[in-house]
Design a protein around this motif. Structure first.
Motif, PDB file in Angstrom:
ATOM      1  N   PHE A  42       0.852  -1.205   0.000  1.00  0.00           N
ATOM      2  CA  PHE A  42       0.000   0.000   0.000  1.00  0.00           C
ATOM      3  C   PHE A  42       0.880   1.246   0.000  1.00  0.00           C
ATOM      4  O   PHE A  42       1.895   1.303   0.680  1.00  0.00           O
ATOM      5  N   ARG A  43       0.459   2.247  -0.758  1.00  0.00           N
ATOM      6  CA  ARG A  43       1.206   3.510  -0.811  1.00  0.00           C
ATOM      7  C   ARG A  43       0.285   4.661  -0.411  1.00  0.00           C
ATOM      8  O   ARG A  43      -0.910   4.619  -0.702  1.00  0.00           O
ATOM      9  N   TYR A  44       0.867   5.674   0.204  1.00  0.00           N
ATOM     10  CA  TYR A  44       0.043   6.722   0.816  1.00  0.00           C
ATOM     11  C   TYR A  44       0.419   8.137   0.382  1.00  0.00           C
ATOM     12  O   TYR A  44       1.535   8.390  -0.045  1.00  0.00           O
ATOM     13  N   ASP A  45      -0.563   9.020   0.569  1.00  0.00           N
ATOM     14  CA  ASP A  45      -0.376  10.451   0.448  1.00  0.00           C
ATOM     15  C   ASP A  45      -0.215  10.964   1.885  1.00  0.00           C
ATOM     16  O   ASP A  45      -0.934  10.517   2.763  1.00  0.00           O
ATOM     17  N   LEU A  62      -3.089   6.073  -1.741  1.00  0.00           N
ATOM     18  CA  LEU A  62      -3.038   6.583  -3.113  1.00  0.00           C
ATOM     19  C   LEU A  62      -3.967   5.830  -4.067  1.00  0.00           C
ATOM     20  O   LEU A  62      -4.679   6.453  -4.841  1.00  0.00           O
ATOM     21  N   PRO A  63      -3.998   4.508  -4.004  1.00  0.00           N
ATOM     22  CA  PRO A  63      -4.847   3.814  -4.970  1.00  0.00           C
ATOM     23  C   PRO A  63      -6.317   4.117  -4.810  1.00  0.00           C
ATOM     24  O   PRO A  63      -7.106   3.897  -5.706  1.00  0.00           O
ATOM     25  N   GLY A  87      -9.590   3.949  -7.726  1.00  0.00           N
ATOM     26  CA  GLY A  87     -10.577   2.868  -7.645  1.00  0.00           C
ATOM     27  C   GLY A  87      -9.995   1.467  -7.616  1.00  0.00           C
ATOM     28  O   GLY A  87     -10.715   0.497  -7.369  1.00  0.00           O
ATOM     29  N   SER A  88      -8.696   1.301  -7.863  1.00  0.00           N
ATOM     30  CA  SER A  88      -8.133  -0.052  -7.914  1.00  0.00           C
ATOM     31  C   SER A  88      -8.057  -0.673  -6.515  1.00  0.00           C
ATOM     32  O   SER A  88      -7.916  -1.880  -6.360  1.00  0.00           O
ATOM     33  N   LEU A 138      -8.555  -4.927  -2.262  1.00  0.00           N
ATOM     34  CA  LEU A 138      -9.098  -5.301  -0.955  1.00  0.00           C
ATOM     35  C   LEU A 138      -9.836  -6.619  -1.011  1.00  0.00           C
ATOM     36  O   LEU A 138      -9.701  -7.458  -0.114  1.00  0.00           O
ATOM     37  N   SER A 139     -10.596  -6.799  -2.057  1.00  0.00           N
ATOM     38  CA  SER A 139     -11.363  -8.044  -2.104  1.00  0.00           C
ATOM     39  C   SER A 139     -10.410  -9.233  -2.307  1.00  0.00           C
ATOM     40  O   SER A 139     -10.606 -10.301  -1.719  1.00  0.00           O
ATOM     41  N   ALA A 140      -9.316  -9.025  -3.054  1.00  0.00           N
ATOM     42  CA  ALA A 140      -8.321 -10.109  -3.222  1.00  0.00           C
ATOM     43  C   ALA A 140      -7.669 -10.414  -1.867  1.00  0.00           C
ATOM     44  O   ALA A 140      -7.482 -11.584  -1.499  1.00  0.00           O
ATOM     45  N   ILE A 141      -7.350  -9.368  -1.122  1.00  0.00           N
ATOM     46  CA  ILE A 141      -6.693  -9.571   0.184  1.00  0.00           C
ATOM     47  C   ILE A 141      -7.626 -10.332   1.123  1.00  0.00           C
ATOM     48  O   ILE A 141      -7.223 -11.284   1.796  1.00  0.00           O
ATOM     49  N   ARG A 142      -8.889  -9.937   1.128  1.00  0.00           N
ATOM     50  CA  ARG A 142      -9.839 -10.590   2.054  1.00  0.00           C
ATOM     51  C   ARG A 142      -9.988 -12.066   1.684  1.00  0.00           C
ATOM     52  O   ARG A 142     -10.094 -12.929   2.564  1.00  0.00           O
ATOM     53  N   ASP A 143      -9.950 -12.363   0.393  1.00  0.00           N
ATOM     54  CA  ASP A 143     -10.054 -13.772  -0.039  1.00  0.00           C
ATOM     55  C   ASP A 143      -8.848 -14.589   0.420  1.00  0.00           C
ATOM     56  O   ASP A 143      -8.926 -15.808   0.556  1.00  0.00           O
TER      57      ASP A 143
END
Ligand SMILES: Cc1cc2nc3c(=O)[nH]c(=O)nc-3n(C[C@H](O)[C@H](O)[C@H](O)COP(=O)(O)OP(=O)(O)OC[C@H]3O[C@@H](n4cnc5c(N)ncnc54)[C@H](O)[C@@H]3O)c2cc1C
Length: 319
Positions: free
Chosen positions: A162-165, A254-255, A259-260, A265-270
């Motif tokens: 994850f990347r941030y502002d 940032l993402p 919208g990505s 998130l859904s991939a991570i939760r899976d």
């Protein structure tokens, strides 16, 4: 035996803990700091009450506050549908924290999570080990990544990416008579938001004004340079009575802007084992607003939902 462990005592973790409390579930909250609240932190100086993090929220968010907290009288509408807590956002943290009778481990950091049979094991940095039937991780992604490295390595890898502002929150307290008659509140690309209030409870009296300015700031400017840049930008010549800068290197994902994040998130939760929930501002589907009002309601609702999910999981595991 402990049913659920909640890791992280920010607003999300507290909301999860409160739901478990109400449902009579045996739980423990683990928080690395000496205080609850995470990104919600307030200070008072010379009668000005300044929030370092969460400050304003939208009025509809107030509707998700548990009615038994009786917070209605403690909320102020400041502009449009943006509100603040009369005496700092820590009011909300206190309302949850005061009602948690379950176990709490303060100043203890979780280092890793594992599995032993049908129980989760939680290792603390001081060597203590706990176990639980279900887990709620209410910590930012980079901490979750470290904890999950053994249990769910692929999810951990994605979380670590994850990347941030970053944001600098500048709080300035003035005497009104020291400010120009008409305040320029125009924003530019560096100013994310500016919110002002003269509400009693936030300022010494109605002759004073508190400004909370959000700056997009990746620079290494010192606190003084940051304050000077803001006051010069707006043409406020008088020295503020109080001035404070809080730097949040990981404020907005940032993402989120493209919208990505939702897909990620859904991939991570899976990739997470059943019985583990991930909640908090890093896992919000919505893009952040640019008005300085964020989603405290989302944090509370996701905490509540994670507690319910943990219960469902425990029920199913017992069958
Ligand atoms: C500058 C800024 C301004 C903001 N302004 C607003 C606003 O105006 N309105 C609004 O609605 N929202 C605002 N937000 C967002 C708001 O602060 C967050 O949505 C909310 O506070 C996040 O709560 P959380 O519980 O999800 O996470 P956090 O508050 O980050 O809580 C996570 C907790 O986990 C703990 N922790 C971390 N690692 C470990 C570990 N290893 N073991 C145990 N505990 C651990 C941390 O100490 C922390 O207490 C703002 C955020 C920032 C940064």
């Amino acid at each position: 035996m402990r049913d659920v462990v909640v890791i992280g005592g920010g607003l999300s973790g507290l909301a999860a803990g409160y739901e478990l409390e109400k449902r009579g579930i045996a739980y423990t909250i683990i928080e690395v700091k000496r205080r609850f609240g995470g990104g919600i932190r307030s200070t008072t100086a010379r009668g000005f009450v300044m929030d370092a993090g969460a400050f304003a929220f939208r009025l509809p968010a107030a509707k998700v506050l548990p009615p038994e907290f009786e917070l209605d009288q403690r909320i102020l509408l400041i502009s449009g549908d943006a509100c603040v807590f009369r005496h700092s956002t820590e009011t909300l943290v206190g309302a949850f924290a005061d009602r948690l009778q379950g176990g709490r481990l303060m100043r203890m950091a979780v280092s890793s999570i594992g599995r032993l049979g049908n129980r989760f094991t939680i290792c603390l940095e001081n060597g203590i080990m706990l176990d639980a039937g279900a887990l709620i991780l209410a910590v930012p992604a980079r901490y979750a990544a470290r904890m999950l490295w053994n249990l769910a390595p692929e999810a951990a890898e994605r979380l670590a990416a994850f990347r941030y502002d970053s944001i600098r929150r500048v709080s300035l307290g003035y005497r009104k008579r020291d400010l120009p008659a008409r305040l320029d509140s125009d924003r530019d690309s560096t100013i994310r938001f500016i919110i002002t209030t003269d509400e009693p409870g936030r300022v010494p009296d109605r002759d004073h004004l508190l400004m909370q300015v959000g700056l997009r700031a990746s620079s290494n400017a010192t606190a003084k340079e940051t304050i000077d840049a803001v006051t010069q930008r707006f043409g406020w010549r008088a020295a503020p009575l109080v001035a404070r800068v809080d730097f949040w290197p990981e404020a907005d994902l940032l993402p989120n802007h493209d919208g990505s994040h939702r897909k990620d998130l859904s991939a991570i939760r899976d990739l997470l084992p059943a019985g583990v929930s991930l909640i908090g501002s890093d896992y919000c589907n919505e893009a952040p607003t640019d008005r300085g009002v964020a989603r405290l309601d989302e944090r509370i609702l996701s905490g509540k939902q994670a507690a319910r999910d943990a219960l469902e999981y425990l029920k199913a595991a017992k069958k």
